[in-house]
Design a protein around this motif. Structure first.
Motif, PDB file in Angstrom:
ATOM      1  N   UNK A 169       0.807  -1.227   0.000  1.00  0.00           N
ATOM      2  CA  UNK A 169       0.000   0.000   0.000  1.00  0.00           C
ATOM      3  C   UNK A 169       0.834   1.270   0.000  1.00  0.00           C
ATOM      4  N   UNK A 170       2.094   1.198   0.454  1.00  0.00           N
ATOM      5  CA  UNK A 170       2.879   2.396   0.708  1.00  0.00           C
ATOM      6  C   UNK A 170       3.206   3.185  -0.562  1.00  0.00           C
ATOM      7  N   UNK A 171       3.169   2.526  -1.726  1.00  0.00           N
ATOM      8  CA  UNK A 171       3.485   3.234  -2.974  1.00  0.00           C
ATOM      9  C   UNK A 171       2.272   3.930  -3.578  1.00  0.00           C
ATOM     10  N   UNK A 172       1.143   3.879  -2.920  1.00  0.00           N
ATOM     11  CA  UNK A 172      -0.084   4.480  -3.450  1.00  0.00           C
ATOM     12  C   UNK A 172       0.027   5.997  -3.489  1.00  0.00           C
ATOM     13  N   UNK A 173      -0.592   6.630  -4.491  1.00  0.00           N
ATOM     14  CA  UNK A 173      -0.516   8.088  -4.569  1.00  0.00           C
ATOM     15  C   UNK A 173      -1.403   8.786  -3.542  1.00  0.00           C
ATOM     16  N   UNK A 174      -2.517   8.160  -3.149  1.00  0.00           N
ATOM     17  CA  UNK A 174      -3.443   8.770  -2.202  1.00  0.00           C
ATOM     18  C   UNK A 174      -3.878   7.744  -1.166  1.00  0.00           C
ATOM     19  N   UNK A 175      -4.478   8.238  -0.097  1.00  0.00           N
ATOM     20  CA  UNK A 175      -4.978   7.340   0.940  1.00  0.00           C
ATOM     21  C   UNK A 175      -6.082   6.444   0.396  1.00  0.00           C
ATOM     22  N   UNK A 176      -6.889   6.948  -0.512  1.00  0.00           N
ATOM     23  CA  UNK A 176      -7.966   6.132  -1.066  1.00  0.00           C
ATOM     24  C   UNK A 176      -7.419   4.890  -1.772  1.00  0.00           C
ATOM     25  N   UNK A 177      -6.394   5.075  -2.567  1.00  0.00           N
ATOM     26  CA  UNK A 177      -5.790   3.939  -3.260  1.00  0.00           C
ATOM     27  C   UNK A 177      -5.135   3.000  -2.254  1.00  0.00           C
ATOM     28  N   UNK A 178      -4.458   3.564  -1.250  1.00  0.00           N
ATOM     29  CA  UNK A 178      -3.772   2.736  -0.259  1.00  0.00           C
ATOM     30  C   UNK A 178      -4.761   1.869   0.524  1.00  0.00           C
ATOM     31  N   UNK A 225      -7.803   1.021  -0.409  1.00  0.00           N
ATOM     32  CA  UNK A 225      -8.426   0.060  -1.322  1.00  0.00           C
ATOM     33  C   UNK A 225      -7.514  -1.154  -1.511  1.00  0.00           C
ATOM     34  N   UNK A 226      -6.207  -0.908  -1.642  1.00  0.00           N
ATOM     35  CA  UNK A 226      -5.256  -2.018  -1.755  1.00  0.00           C
ATOM     36  C   UNK A 226      -5.223  -2.838  -0.477  1.00  0.00           C
ATOM     37  N   UNK A 238      -7.584  -3.299   1.689  1.00  0.00           N
ATOM     38  CA  UNK A 238      -8.803  -4.116   1.761  1.00  0.00           C
ATOM     39  C   UNK A 238      -8.708  -5.329   0.834  1.00  0.00           C
ATOM     40  N   UNK A 239      -8.260  -5.077  -0.379  1.00  0.00           N
ATOM     41  CA  UNK A 239      -8.184  -6.168  -1.364  1.00  0.00           C
ATOM     42  C   UNK A 239      -7.163  -7.219  -0.945  1.00  0.00           C
ATOM     43  N   UNK A 240      -5.993  -6.782  -0.531  1.00  0.00           N
ATOM     44  CA  UNK A 240      -4.934  -7.725  -0.180  1.00  0.00           C
ATOM     45  C   UNK A 240      -5.208  -8.443   1.136  1.00  0.00           C
ATOM     46  N   UNK A 241      -5.930  -7.791   2.045  1.00  0.00           N
ATOM     47  CA  UNK A 241      -6.275  -8.448   3.298  1.00  0.00           C
ATOM     48  C   UNK A 241      -7.111  -9.701   3.012  1.00  0.00           C
ATOM     49  N   UNK A 242      -7.971  -9.612   2.011  1.00  0.00           N
ATOM     50  CA  UNK A 242      -8.790 -10.757   1.646  1.00  0.00           C
ATOM     51  C   UNK A 242      -7.988 -11.921   1.090  1.00  0.00           C
ATOM     52  N   UNK A 243      -6.801 -11.638   0.561  1.00  0.00           N
ATOM     53  CA  UNK A 243      -5.946 -12.710   0.063  1.00  0.00           C
ATOM     54  C   UNK A 243      -5.297 -13.480   1.205  1.00  0.00           C
ATOM     55  N   UNK A 244      -5.111 -12.793   2.343  1.00  0.00           N
ATOM     56  CA  UNK A 244      -4.502 -13.445   3.501  1.00  0.00           C
ATOM     57  C   UNK A 244      -5.524 -14.190   4.345  1.00  0.00           C
ATOM     58  N   UNK A 297      -9.739 -15.047   4.349  1.00  0.00           N
ATOM     59  CA  UNK A 297     -11.054 -14.909   3.732  1.00  0.00           C
ATOM     60  C   UNK A 297     -12.196 -15.064   4.735  1.00  0.00           C
ATOM     61  N   UNK A 298     -11.869 -15.056   6.032  1.00  0.00           N
ATOM     62  CA  UNK A 298     -12.904 -15.128   7.062  1.00  0.00           C
ATOM     63  C   UNK A 298     -13.722 -13.841   7.121  1.00  0.00           C
ATOM     64  N   UNK A 299     -13.087 -12.729   6.770  1.00  0.00           N
ATOM     65  CA  UNK A 299     -13.766 -11.441   6.709  1.00  0.00           C
ATOM     66  C   UNK A 299     -13.384 -10.751   5.402  1.00  0.00           C
ATOM     67  N   UNK A 300     -14.171  -9.760   5.028  1.00  0.00           N
ATOM     68  CA  UNK A 300     -13.849  -8.932   3.862  1.00  0.00           C
ATOM     69  C   UNK A 300     -13.969  -7.473   4.265  1.00  0.00           C
ATOM     70  N   UNK A 301     -13.009  -6.666   3.836  1.00  0.00           N
ATOM     71  CA  UNK A 301     -13.018  -5.233   4.111  1.00  0.00           C
ATOM     72  C   UNK A 301     -13.489  -4.489   2.870  1.00  0.00           C
ATOM     73  N   UNK A 302     -14.320  -3.468   3.075  1.00  0.00           N
ATOM     74  CA  UNK A 302     -14.869  -2.703   1.960  1.00  0.00           C
ATOM     75  C   UNK A 302     -14.720  -1.213   2.249  1.00  0.00           C
ATOM     76  N   UNK A 303     -14.166  -0.475   1.301  1.00  0.00           N
ATOM     77  CA  UNK A 303     -14.058   0.978   1.401  1.00  0.00           C
ATOM     78  C   UNK A 303     -15.024   1.597   0.406  1.00  0.00           C
TER      79      UNK A 303
END
Length: 366
Positions: free
Chosen positions: A105-114, A116-117, A119-125, A127-133
């Motif tokens: 996430x650290x290379x993201x240009x804005x907090x929104x992109x960071x 969002x990444x 949330x998406x990557x957390x689901x790869x680790x 799958x018991x929960x899902x994060x949504x922004x």
């Protein structure tokens, strides 16, 4: 570079602020860590001793420990269990998992992109929960969907995941991100009063979902951390879980917005007569903190009040034919005379001269 992954930012233990010496962390979260040990057939006695928590106190549901004790307990448990999720999920998150998410996430240009990444990557680790922004109007929402029954660790998991994401977001943009509200899809626990420390702002229990809400403008802030800062943070991650950022990079905008928004029952064109105390209460800070933080941003409360008053007066003079007295009242002045004096100081003209000249809102006002 070390052979093993950098220490990862642990999911934040729900604790009091680091500067608060009192015992405010619910014993329920200590019990949750104990349950994670029991599920692995392991003994938590060593980490409890390290955190100076007497075993006989763990069973006291009304008990509390300090932020420092919770930090020590969580850090030691994550290492000993080799699980940064502390038993929440159906599979372990080995040491370094959250560090990997942070790097993604650290290379993201804005907090929104960071976020969002994240949330998406957390689901790869896990799958018991899902994060949504999501964003709705001016409000951003970070919500959790539960894909399975989290059992006895449910509260500890949901609280910690949201605290982790919120703390990391504050760190990435180097700013306090005040919460508009927090809601949880479980009943109020016996230690519900602790949530005033964990989530500053209105808290609702037995809600349709678990989520935190904040001003969507923070999503547009650029990240202020680089890889070197990330490496340093990963080596000293625990303070992140309780760090209360003093600086709010949108404070000036938020104060300006509150000064311009009519109070319930007021006419749409009227400016509220806010004091430093009333504004501070709305922003969940002390009046002294409000003045100090505005000064750090190169602003003053009186200057912002004058700016809002001037903008409202110019708008009404330019777009309406209301009498000067009514414009003065709408701009928050007690009488027409003081308004004329202030307006001349802002523009070099009287309100009548300004209106006659037809200066547009887009033209600079010296």
């Amino acid at each position: 570079m070390p052979d093993r992954p950098d220490p990862a930012p642990p999911p934040p233990a729900p604790t009091a602020l680091l500067a608060t010496p009192t015992a405010a962390t619910p014993m329920a979260f200590v019990q949750a860590i104990g349950q994670a040990y029991a599920a692995r057939g392991m003994d938590a006695a060593q980490v409890l001793a390290l955190a100076q928590i007497p075993p006989e106190q763990v069973g006291n549901s009304a008990g509390r420990i300090t932020a420092q004790q919770m930090e020590m307990l969580s850090a030691a448990a994550m290492r000993e269990l080799d699980d940064e999720a502390l038993g929440w999920f159906s599979r372990r998150l080995p040491w370094g998992s959250y560090g990997m998410l942070a790097r993604a996430s650290i290379s993201s240009p804005t907090l929104q992109v960071a976020l969002a990444r994240w949330c998406r990557h957390h689901g790869l680790l896990a799958d018991d929960i899902a994060l949504h922004l999501t964003t709705t109007g001016d409000t951003a929402t970070l919500a959790i969907t539960e894909a399975r029954d989290l059992g006895a660790l449910r509260e500890f998991c949901l609280v910690s995941v949201l605290r982790n994401a919120h703390g990391l977001a504050c760190w990435m943009v180097d700013s306090r991100i005040p919460l508009i509200a927090a809601e949880f899809a479980f009943d109020a626990p016996l230690h519900a009063d602790a949530y005033a420390v964990l989530f500053r702002g209105p808290v609702t229990f037995h809600a349709p979902r678990t989520a935190i809400h904040f001003d969507a403008r923070y999503l547009h802030l650029p990240l202020r951390r680089d890889e070197q800062a990330l490496r340093q943070m990963l080596q000293h991650a625990l303070p992140l879980t309780v760090l209360h950022y003093r600086r709010d990079r949108l404070l000036v905008q938020r104060v300006r917005q509150l000064l311009a928004a009519p109070l319930p029952g007021q006419p749409a064109h009227a400016l509220p007569q806010h004091s430093a105390e009333s504004l501070a209460a709305l922003l969940h800070v002390s009046p002294r903190t409000l003045h100090r933080q505005l000064k750090e941003e190169g602003a003053t409360l009186q200057g912002l009040k004058d700016e809002v008053r001037r903008t409202r007066a110019v708008e009404l003079l330019h777009r309406t034919q209301r009498p000067i007295k009514q414009v003065a009242e709408a701009a928050g002045f007690e009488n027409e005379k003081s308004f004329i004096r202030a307006f001349r100081g802002w523009t070099g003209q009287s309100p009548a001269e300004f209106r006659k000249g037809g200066v547009s809102l887009e033209e600079p006002i010296s």
